[in-house]
Design a protein around this motif. Sequence first.
Motif, short mmCIF file in Angstrom:
data_model
loop_
_atom_site.label_atom_id
_atom_site.label_comp_id
_atom_site.label_asym_id
_atom_site.label_seq_id
_atom_site.Cartn_x
_atom_site.Cartn_y
_atom_site.Cartn_z
N GLY A 109 39.21 6.76 20.15
CA GLY A 109 37.94 7.01 20.81
C GLY A 109 36.92 5.94 20.49
O GLY A 109 36.19 5.47 21.37
N PHE A 110 36.88 5.53 19.23
CA PHE A 110 35.97 4.45 18.83
C PHE A 110 36.24 3.18 19.61
O PHE A 110 35.33 2.58 20.19
N TYR A 111 37.50 2.74 19.64
CA TYR A 111 37.83 1.49 20.34
C TYR A 111 37.63 1.62 21.85
O TYR A 111 37.22 0.66 22.50
N PHE A 112 37.91 2.77 22.44
CA PHE A 112 37.71 2.94 23.87
C PHE A 112 36.23 2.75 24.23
O PHE A 112 35.90 1.99 25.14
N PHE A 113 35.36 3.45 23.52
CA PHE A 113 33.93 3.35 23.85
C PHE A 113 33.33 2.03 23.37
O PHE A 113 32.36 1.55 23.95
N TYR A 114 33.92 1.43 22.34
CA TYR A 114 33.51 0.09 21.91
C TYR A 114 33.76 -0.91 23.03
O TYR A 114 32.89 -1.70 23.39
N VAL A 115 34.96 -0.87 23.60
CA VAL A 115 35.30 -1.77 24.70
C VAL A 115 34.47 -1.43 25.93
O VAL A 115 34.03 -2.32 26.66
N MET A 116 34.24 -0.15 26.15
CA MET A 116 33.45 0.26 27.31
C MET A 116 32.01 -0.25 27.23
O MET A 116 31.35 -0.40 28.24
N TYR A 117 31.54 -0.51 26.03
CA TYR A 117 30.21 -1.08 25.87
C TYR A 117 30.25 -2.61 25.84
O TYR A 117 29.48 -3.28 26.51
#
Length: 145
Positions: A111-119
Amino acid sequence: MYFYMPPETAGARRIFPPFLFEGVLLGIFTVIGIVNFGARFFDAVTNPLIASWSDRSRARLGRRRFFMSVSLGPFAIFSVLVFLPLRHFTSGPDAASSWMNTAWLGLTILGFYFFYVMYTAPYNALISGSATTRKSAFSSARPSE
């Protein structure tokens, strides 16, 4: 990594208790290494997908700002959840709780990496897109000397 698998120190008391199995798996792997590898592989797959979605977006806020605004809250939440394991131990991790914490860590890291990339993917595209001329676009992407 230090939080989940603090090192053994000679004669000193650990600051954090261990939350995961600290042994070696299959002779060379550790649980934290496997979780980290899986998360980085997930990051490598989702980065071009989110960049492509951002490029094709027709959102009212704009192609980049929509993704950045949607991801900001979950990114902050997952940044905290990574450091909140489900089970705490007094002496050492038992097998069931260790695997529960491993699954929790894996999900929160994904979840961290998904939303990190999404930002960050739209943010990086926004930087070069804010240039007024082709020459300034290339100079803004190049590190300053």
